[in-house]
Design a protein around this motif. Structure first.
Motif, PDB file in Angstrom:
ATOM      1  N   UNK A  68     -23.216  33.969 -25.326  1.00  0.00           N
ATOM      2  CA  UNK A  68     -24.298  32.625 -25.755  1.00  0.00           C
ATOM      3  C   UNK A  68     -25.627  33.566 -24.428  1.00  0.00           C
ATOM      4  N   UNK A  69     -25.865  32.140 -24.244  1.00  0.00           N
ATOM      5  CA  UNK A  69     -26.834  32.341 -22.804  1.00  0.00           C
ATOM      6  C   UNK A  69     -26.289  32.285 -21.887  1.00  0.00           C
ATOM      7  N   UNK A  70     -27.066  33.546 -20.832  1.00  0.00           N
ATOM      8  CA  UNK A  70     -26.530  33.735 -19.246  1.00  0.00           C
ATOM      9  C   UNK A  70     -26.203  32.613 -18.750  1.00  0.00           C
ATOM     10  N   UNK A  71     -25.247  32.214 -17.981  1.00  0.00           N
ATOM     11  CA  UNK A  71     -24.927  31.355 -16.249  1.00  0.00           C
ATOM     12  C   UNK A  71     -24.852  31.877 -15.871  1.00  0.00           C
ATOM     13  N   UNK A  72     -24.673  31.396 -14.251  1.00  0.00           N
ATOM     14  CA  UNK A  72     -24.570  31.321 -13.183  1.00  0.00           C
ATOM     15  C   UNK A  72     -24.655  30.319 -11.974  1.00  0.00           C
ATOM     16  N   UNK A  73     -23.740  31.065 -11.206  1.00  0.00           N
ATOM     17  CA  UNK A  73     -24.202  29.652  -9.879  1.00  0.00           C
ATOM     18  C   UNK A  73     -24.559  30.261  -8.706  1.00  0.00           C
ATOM     19  N   UNK A  74     -25.368  30.217  -7.859  1.00  0.00           N
ATOM     20  CA  UNK A  74     -25.127  30.697  -6.741  1.00  0.00           C
ATOM     21  C   UNK A  74     -25.222  30.087  -5.734  1.00  0.00           C
ATOM     22  N   UNK A  75     -25.829  30.264  -3.853  1.00  0.00           N
ATOM     23  CA  UNK A  75     -24.817  29.279  -3.248  1.00  0.00           C
ATOM     24  C   UNK A  75     -26.057  28.245  -3.075  1.00  0.00           C
ATOM     25  N   UNK A  76     -25.849  26.446  -2.757  1.00  0.00           N
ATOM     26  CA  UNK A  76     -27.470  26.085  -2.835  1.00  0.00           C
ATOM     27  C   UNK A  76     -28.117  26.883  -1.594  1.00  0.00           C
ATOM     28  N   UNK A  77     -27.038  26.304  -0.073  1.00  0.00           N
ATOM     29  CA  UNK A  77     -27.689  27.110   1.026  1.00  0.00           C
ATOM     30  C   UNK A  77     -29.482  28.213   1.485  1.00  0.00           C
ATOM     31  N   UNK A 106     -22.348  22.157  -3.537  1.00  0.00           N
ATOM     32  CA  UNK A 106     -23.030  23.786  -2.370  1.00  0.00           C
ATOM     33  C   UNK A 106     -22.825  24.735  -3.041  1.00  0.00           C
ATOM     34  N   UNK A 107     -22.984  24.524  -4.700  1.00  0.00           N
ATOM     35  CA  UNK A 107     -23.850  25.683  -5.737  1.00  0.00           C
ATOM     36  C   UNK A 107     -24.444  25.141  -6.435  1.00  0.00           C
ATOM     37  N   UNK A 108     -25.421  25.623  -6.769  1.00  0.00           N
ATOM     38  CA  UNK A 108     -26.308  25.533  -7.575  1.00  0.00           C
ATOM     39  C   UNK A 108     -25.832  26.709  -9.126  1.00  0.00           C
ATOM     40  N   UNK A 109     -26.173  24.971 -10.241  1.00  0.00           N
ATOM     41  CA  UNK A 109     -25.687  25.951 -11.162  1.00  0.00           C
ATOM     42  C   UNK A 109     -26.496  26.568 -12.230  1.00  0.00           C
ATOM     43  N   UNK A 110     -26.938  27.222 -13.119  1.00  0.00           N
ATOM     44  CA  UNK A 110     -28.600  27.384 -13.427  1.00  0.00           C
ATOM     45  C   UNK A 110     -28.300  27.892 -14.711  1.00  0.00           C
ATOM     46  N   UNK A 111     -28.494  26.624 -15.795  1.00  0.00           N
ATOM     47  CA  UNK A 111     -27.863  26.894 -17.153  1.00  0.00           C
ATOM     48  C   UNK A 111     -29.267  26.920 -17.442  1.00  0.00           C
ATOM     49  N   UNK A 112     -29.547  28.434 -18.869  1.00  0.00           N
ATOM     50  CA  UNK A 112     -30.578  28.217 -18.738  1.00  0.00           C
ATOM     51  C   UNK A 112     -30.551  28.271 -20.736  1.00  0.00           C
ATOM     52  N   UNK A 113     -31.161  27.558 -21.451  1.00  0.00           N
ATOM     53  CA  UNK A 113     -30.582  26.580 -22.577  1.00  0.00           C
ATOM     54  C   UNK A 113     -32.134  26.622 -23.510  1.00  0.00           C
ATOM     55  N   UNK A 114     -32.363  26.497 -24.901  1.00  0.00           N
ATOM     56  CA  UNK A 114     -33.185  26.929 -25.608  1.00  0.00           C
ATOM     57  C   UNK A 114     -34.011  25.247 -25.327  1.00  0.00           C
ATOM     58  N   UNK A 115     -33.542  24.397 -24.482  1.00  0.00           N
ATOM     59  CA  UNK A 115     -34.308  23.249 -25.385  1.00  0.00           C
ATOM     60  C   UNK A 115     -34.851  22.556 -23.066  1.00  0.00           C
ATOM     61  N   UNK A 116     -34.488  24.097 -22.521  1.00  0.00           N
ATOM     62  CA  UNK A 116     -34.855  24.268 -21.230  1.00  0.00           C
ATOM     63  C   UNK A 116     -34.111  24.828 -19.968  1.00  0.00           C
ATOM     64  N   UNK A 117     -34.835  24.805 -19.302  1.00  0.00           N
ATOM     65  CA  UNK A 117     -33.691  25.949 -17.585  1.00  0.00           C
ATOM     66  C   UNK A 117     -32.744  24.010 -16.990  1.00  0.00           C
ATOM     67  N   UNK A 118     -31.449  24.061 -17.393  1.00  0.00           N
ATOM     68  CA  UNK A 118     -30.780  23.545 -16.653  1.00  0.00           C
ATOM     69  C   UNK A 118     -30.185  23.670 -15.576  1.00  0.00           C
ATOM     70  N   UNK A 119     -30.739  22.936 -14.468  1.00  0.00           N
ATOM     71  CA  UNK A 119     -30.143  22.823 -13.086  1.00  0.00           C
ATOM     72  C   UNK A 119     -29.088  21.974 -12.770  1.00  0.00           C
ATOM     73  N   UNK A 120     -27.498  21.856 -12.486  1.00  0.00           N
ATOM     74  CA  UNK A 120     -26.592  21.238 -11.949  1.00  0.00           C
ATOM     75  C   UNK A 120     -25.487  21.758 -10.368  1.00  0.00           C
ATOM     76  N   UNK A 121     -25.742  20.537 -10.604  1.00  0.00           N
ATOM     77  CA  UNK A 121     -24.393  20.659  -9.645  1.00  0.00           C
ATOM     78  C   UNK A 121     -23.354  19.601  -9.431  1.00  0.00           C
TER      79      UNK A 121
END
Lengths: 284, 357
Positions: free
Chosen positions: B52-61, B6-21
């Motif tokens: 570190x590079x900023x990361x966060x999670x948002x509601x998937x919906x 239900x939550x989308x994790x966004x993790x920007x990294x040097x090698x790209x943007x990673x979206x995780x759940x």
């Protein structure tokens, strides 16, 4: 007791799947009776089924390319199985492009119908999907419970309206009431009626035609001498009627019903290769 | 990703943007890594020596709501800008559309720890690679509500898929479907013979439809039962990992070996009893039974599970997430480097379900 059958023709397979789909819509579990020439799908009128009963028969030769059956004994060369038609439907549903479908009665851990679907694949060997569907074997002493029902002594026999029309009317009525009255007369007129505290709705059909029944001893049925305008009808569970109509994916060659006033309605749907009879008792 | 959590994790990294759940029982994890080249512009921000590079999670919906109707998006949207505003606590999604219309969505986010499941594809004994279409065609034979499936290797190099029957279910009432695929239908097969794993189909189906849509081959890495199975998709600008927990053999082998506990899945053969004479004889001699056949009435599908599982159904979830008591959670640790963990024996430590019954 053995049973093996094979379907190779895709049109036969599709037709057989559609029949199984119709049966699955009418019954959660039912009896499959196998004889040398025919398959029967039987639902007996136990209370669990809401009193409705079904008799569907088809000639195996019209569907199967191979059909081998050995019954429980030489003088009783038949097999009765209890099964869940929805399972068979699921197995056949994804066999639309199959090279062949084999059905076999097996007894690995328990009696099962094994449906093996051979599918085309890009590789050298075909893809094989097998579905093991558990069945119950009905012992001979219970076979009498599943005899063919006789045509009741009806008051009116009438051809049904175009099923698609009838289905859409019944579906809308189903939203308003749990029960529906079907009444008809010998002048080709039929009414579908529902009545609730707030509303009553009647749909009238006419010019439907009444089939002629030749009775065994040459004299006519109790319909003889009946007033042509007088309606005979019964109040039945609307869901059962809707299930019957919804299960018909192909228009039958003949569709008629026999009404025993306030007792039971006997539906007969005839297709070229399969006949279906469905009995819905009147609500007391 | 929404099929998993239900939550989308966004993790920007040097090698790209990673979206995780990750799912609630921590038995499924997915990560989509979009390389910088995927974007017209990619600025992950700057990481200082202490930050570190900023990361966060948002509601998937909330996130999905911005991209609600793909067909109309494709027609009307020219550019999409994603901007993290840490001080305003907002993730900004800005759609630049035709006719000078700009739609700006400000999503609230939560800061979070890095989400990383522990897995290592190099340490998997078996690997299969297949076009997505093959697997989609295989999975279609199983009912949409099927929870778990067993993937196995049989004799002759054949690969099998079979629906997993719960131990609580009665074998005489449950339909078993099994599909055999020949080795040459796969792009590559490197499997340990006689191996099998059981995993949840729901999350896998999600990845499968993505793979089909993007026309990418799918690689399956697996090992022993209990070790996670890893599905990967690779592209020049996209790397996808789906990690699923698998059923451990300890629970399944205690039951009858006839279902899924066998280590050797036999290739389809015709030589088993199809003559029920002995069965009939046994039945006819047992007189005095009021019910005839062993199971006169069948439930429509797999019978209602035992009480423990009723909780799952009350949550309103489709029975896709594996039963909590059976599947071990994936290990989630705080990992220093993204992607592969070190060669330490982290695989041995699988976090047990705390609410096992």
């Amino acid at each position: 007791m053995r049973f093996r059958a094979k379907i190779v023709d895709l049109a036969c397979l599709n037709h057989f799947s559609r029949i199984i789909n119709t049966i699955a819509k009418l019954a959660k579990t039912c009896i499959l009776r196998l004889t040398v020439c025919k398959l029967y799908f039987i639902l007996s009128d136990k209370v669990a089924n809401g009193g409705a009963s079904m008799w569907c028969e088809l000639s195996q030769g019209n569907f199967f390319d191979e059909f081998q059956m050995e019954g429980v004994a030489a003088e009783h060369n038949e097999i009765y199985l209890e099964f869940v038609p929805e399972n068979v439907w699921r197995a056949l549903k994804t066999a639309q492009s199959a090279k062949a479908v084999k059905i076999k009665l097996t007894n690995k851990h328990c009696p099962c119908l094994r449906v093996a679907v051979e599918l085309p694949s890009l590789s050298s060997s075909s893809r094989v999907v097998t579905h093991d569907i558990p069945v119950g074997v009905i012992p001979r002493r219970m076979w009498n419970d599943f005899r063919e029902p006789s045509v009741p002594d009806f008051d009116v026999s009438i051809y049904l309206p175009v099923l698609k029309t009838m289905k859409s009317v019944v579906e809308r009525m189903k939203n308003l009431s749990n029960f529906i009255v079907i009444e008809a007369n010998l002048s080709g007129e039929m009414n579908l009626k529902i009545e609730t505290d707030l509303v009553s709705v009647t749909t009238h059909f006419k010019d439907l035609g009444n089939p002629l029944w030749a009775s065994e001893d040459g004299c006519q049925s109790s319909a003889q001498g009946r007033d042509l305008e007088s309606m005979a009808g019964a109040c039945i569970d609307i869901k059962k009627l809707q299930q019957l109509l919804a299960g018909q994916q192909v228009n039958p060659t003949k569709a008629l019903c026999n009404i025993v006033h306030k007792r039971i309605i006997h539906f007969i749907l005839l297709h070229e290769e399969v006949s279906l009879q469905y009995f819905i008792p009147a609500i007391a | 990703l929404s099929r998993i959590g239900d939550e989308l994790y966004l993790e920007p990294t040097e090698s790209g943007l990673s979206l995780r759940a990750v799912n609630s029982s921590r038995s499924a994890f997915a990560a989509f890594l979009f390389a910088p080249l995927f974007f017209q512009l990619y600025e992950p921000g700057s990481a200082g020596p202490d930050t570190e590079l900023f990361r966060c999670k948002v509601h998937m919906k909330s996130f999905l709501g911005v991209f609600r109707s793909l067909p109309s998006l494709e027609k009307s949207v020219g550019k999409c800008l994603m901007l993290l505003k840490p001080r305003a606590s907002r993730l900004v999604l800005q759609l630049h559309c035709k006719h000078g219309v700009t739609k700006t969505h400000n999503l609230a986010f939560q800061e979070c720890e890095r989400l990383q499941a522990v897995f290592d594809t190099q340490r998997c004994a078996s690997r299969l690679c297949a076009p997505a279409r093959l697997l989609a065609e295989a999975v279609v034979h199983f009912p949409p509500t099927l929870a778990e499936v067993t993937l196995g290797t049989g004799t002759g190099g054949k690969i099998s898929l079979r629906n997993y029957v719960e131990d609580e279910a009665e074998p005489s009432k449950t339909m078993v479907t099994e599909l055999w695929l020949a080795e040459d239908e796969f792009q590559s097969v490197a499997v340990a013979p006689g191996s099998h794993i059981t995993f949840c189909l729901k999350e896998f189906r999600g990845l499968l439809s993505f793979a089909e849509a993007s026309n990418l081959p799918l690689t399956i890495h697996f090992d022993e039962p209990g070790r996670p199975v890893i599905f990967t998709l690779d592209d020049t600008v996209l790397e996808v990992h789906l990690v699923l927990a698998t059923l451990s053999d300890l629970e399944s082998s205690s039951q009858s070996p006839s279902t899924n506990g066998v280590s050797h899945l036999p290739a389809p053969s015709d030589d088993f009893a199809d003559d029920l004479e002995s069965y009939m004889a046994a039945m006819e001699t047992s007189e005095g039974r009021s019910e005839g056949p062993p199971s006169p009435t069948f439930p429509l599908r797999t019978p209602q599970p035992a009480k423990e599982e009723e909780e799952e159904e009350e949550e309103g979830a489709v029975p896709g997430t594996p039963p909590h008591k059976k599947f071990r959670s994936l290990f989630f640790g705080s990992v220093m480097t993204p992607g592969r963990p070190g060669p330490a024996t982290t695989q041995e430590v699988l976090a047990e379900d705390s609410d096992g019954e």
